[in-house]
Scaffold this motif. Structure first.
Motif, mmCIF file in Angstrom:
data_model
loop_
_atom_site.group_PDB
_atom_site.id
_atom_site.type_symbol
_atom_site.label_atom_id
_atom_site.label_comp_id
_atom_site.label_asym_id
_atom_site.label_seq_id
_atom_site.Cartn_x
_atom_site.Cartn_y
_atom_site.Cartn_z
ATOM 1 N N GLU A 51 0.854 -1.182 0.000
ATOM 2 C CA GLU A 51 0.000 0.000 0.000
ATOM 3 C C GLU A 51 0.891 1.234 0.000
ATOM 4 O O GLU A 51 1.917 1.277 0.695
ATOM 5 N N ASP A 83 7.160 1.688 -4.955
ATOM 6 C CA ASP A 83 6.058 2.487 -5.488
ATOM 7 C C ASP A 83 6.441 3.177 -6.791
ATOM 8 O O ASP A 83 7.574 3.047 -7.286
ATOM 9 N N TRP A 106 1.073 4.474 -6.085
ATOM 10 C CA TRP A 106 0.652 3.095 -6.258
ATOM 11 C C TRP A 106 1.886 2.169 -6.334
ATOM 12 O O TRP A 106 3.009 2.630 -6.570
#
Length: 555
Positions: free
Chosen positions: A71, A118, A76
């Motif tokens: 997460e 990410d 993202w």
């Protein structure tokens, strides 16, 4: 006037104060300035491979299905680094994988780490093949390639692995279609076995196999390397009166015979008796499989000790007195050299195309061929072509070792096996190039009439007797049965013609077709008639055998 001026001053002062406050406020905050990247967080879920309800941290099998995800509060997740030692990492974009974890002892514990990456990784360049790993990284530090796109505190889970014992089973797959997939009920003293071993912890954890004959006490087991899955046992020659011998073990990873046996033989091979081979597997932790056996419980495997130098191969499916006739020939009719010192191998019983006979071993090479090598001479008689592939694979190797062959055949009018008969015959005999495409028209139906003569060739057949088709007088049992479908032999260069069919009295076929040939080295004799049915007239088949085996060097 003063009051008015005072009021004006107050108003201007207040306005100036508000203006100054606004200016001051604007100088302290810049709404367009971005916050710094926030690192992602990583998570792991472990599911038992068998989809059971087993708790995640209980001891489990070495095949593990691990799931993970990440997460990111300001972006993202684009991928992950994972590791089993916390130092060497591998890149993946997947969220799960099945891992086969190696067992190093009775039990082993692994720790799995995963760290999310990410979308801010784009600031550091695109992922390339060189990034797949191994990548050296210590959690809590900034990796120059991944920067703050990498979760500095990986998720982890400890996985205690309980060793599972291996499993083993006999699984025999032959080299010719239709051979039995188990050890025959009766064999000679050469026999082969094949098996499959598996282990949930990885087949590479199987450290060894062990085999034993007829006894599973500790001293009976012979250890084999864990990569071996095929053995051929060859009994050693017994001393006078000895009924239990050692056997050489030829071990391999494929169904072939290696050049040399293992240094240590297997014990307790019983001659002229029933036998059982036992098998087990053992993994690196010492865990053993259940014991497998061949033959299966309730089945039988009898081992025949060869009686002498001669082997008769009965490949004849016609119902007549052939088997008894040939035995009497070798026992009494001038063949005293072999009396009581020959064996019969029935390879036809139980056959029904495409299935081979029940006494044919699973492998032609090495098992059938090495069995032939127990003998010096072979008389093979057949009534069709369905085992020509067996002959094609075995007889050339038998002859290379000095073996001698007399081969008698009578084929049906049409072939049903799909075997290339001409090529097979050429390969295993070496004395003919082909057969006639059609049967010899001895009659309109191809029947061979009683008293038809097969005549020794005027040159090569010297010393061989005249052979005559039988009738009721010469053979009251079978003389009235049909003999048919003779085919002309076309000899190869250097072959010696032994026999020809008598000329046709009606001109139905030209000349005298060749029916018998041998090689110049006197190692192979091929005759295209059922010899039993050509013992009419003066009953010369016994004399034929005497002459043939003299040429083959038996005496």
């Amino acid at each position: 006037m003063k009051n008015r001026a005072s009021r004006l001053f107050s108003t201007c002062g207040f306005t100036a104060l508000v203006f100054l406050l606004l200016i001051t406020g604007c100088s302290k905050e810049h709404p367009s300035q971005p916050f710094g990247n926030q690192s992602p967080q990583s998570y792991i879920a472990l599911y038992p491979f068998d989809d059971s309800t087993q708790p995640s941290f209980a001891k489990t099998t070495s095949r593990q299905h691990l799931h993970w995800w990440g997460e990111d509060p300001d972006g993202w997740i684009i991928g992950y680094l994972f590791s089993f030692d916390g130092s060497h990492w591998y890149w993946t974009t997947k969220n799960d994988s099945i891992f086969a974890l190696t067992i190093y002892g009775t039990d082993t514990t692994y720790t799995f780490f995963v760290s999310s990456v990410d979308n801010s990784l784009s600031r550091y360049g695109l992922i390339t093949t060189s990034d797949s790993g191994p990548i050296t990284w210590t959690p809590g530090t900034i990796h120059p390639r991944f920067g703050d796109a990498l979760d500095p505190t990986p998720a982890s889970v400890r996985i205690p692995i309980k060793n599972t014992p291996p499993e083993v089973r006999f699984e025999m797959v032959g080299d010719v279609f239709g051979t039995p997939l188990t050890v025959p009920e009766t064999t000679f003293t050469v026999v082969s076995f094949q098996w499959v071993g598996t282990d949930l912890d990885g087949n590479n954890t199987i450290a060894k196999y062990s085999i034993a004959l007829n006894d599973t006490t500790p001293r009976s087991w012979l250890d084999l390397p864990g990569i071996v899955n095929f053995v051929t046992l060859k009994a050693r020659k017994p001393a006078q009166g000895q009924t239990v011998v050692d056997a050489d073990v030829y071990a391999n990873v494929i169904p072939q015979l290696p050049q040399a046996p293992l240094p240590t033989p297997i014990h307790n091979f019983k001659l002229n008796s029933e036998n059982v081979l036992y098998l087990r597997a053992e993994d690196v932790s010492g865990a053993k499989s259940a014991i497998a056996r061949m033959p299966a419980e309730g089945k039988h495997w009898y081992v025949k000790q060869p009686k002498g130098d001669l082997l008769i191969i009965d490949d004849y499916s016609v119902t007549d007195n052939s088997a008894q006739f040939y035995s009497s020939i070798f026992d009494t009719l001038g063949m005293s050299h072999f009396a009581g010192a020959y064996d019969v191998w029935d390879i036809k019983t139980g056959s029904r195309f495409p299935q081979k006979g029940k006494y044919v071993p699973t492998w032609i090479n090495p098992t059938f061929t090495e069995t032939l090598k127990l003998f010096k001479y072979i008389f093979w008689y057949t009534s069709d072509e369905q085992d020509f592939d067996v002959a094609q694979r075995s007889l050339p190797e038998f002859r290379k070792g000095g073996g001698k062959v007399l081969f008698s055949f009578n084929l049906p009018k049409s072939y049903s096996s799909g075997i290339n008969v001409n090529q097979a015959l050429k390969d295993f005999s070496g004395v003919v190039d082909s057969l006639g495409a059609d049967i010899i028209p001895t009659t309109s139906t191809g029947f061979v009439l009683p008293r038809t003569q097969v005549v020794p060739d005027s040159l090569g057949g010297e010393g061989y007797p005249l052979l005559v088709r039988d009738d009721f007088t010469s053979n009251p049992v079978d003389g009235g049965k049909v003999v048919a479908n003779l085919r002309e032999l076309y000899p190869s260069v250097g072959s010696v013609i032994l026999y020809r069919l008598q000329p046709s009295s009606t001109g139905a076929y030209p000349g005298m077709p060749v029916l018998g040939v041998k090689d110049a080295q006197n190692s192979f004799i091929l005759i295209g008639i059922p010899l039993y049915r050509f013992n009419g007239g003066d009953k010369n088949v016994g004399a034929f055998f005497n002459r043939a085996f003299k040429d083959l060097g038996a005496y």
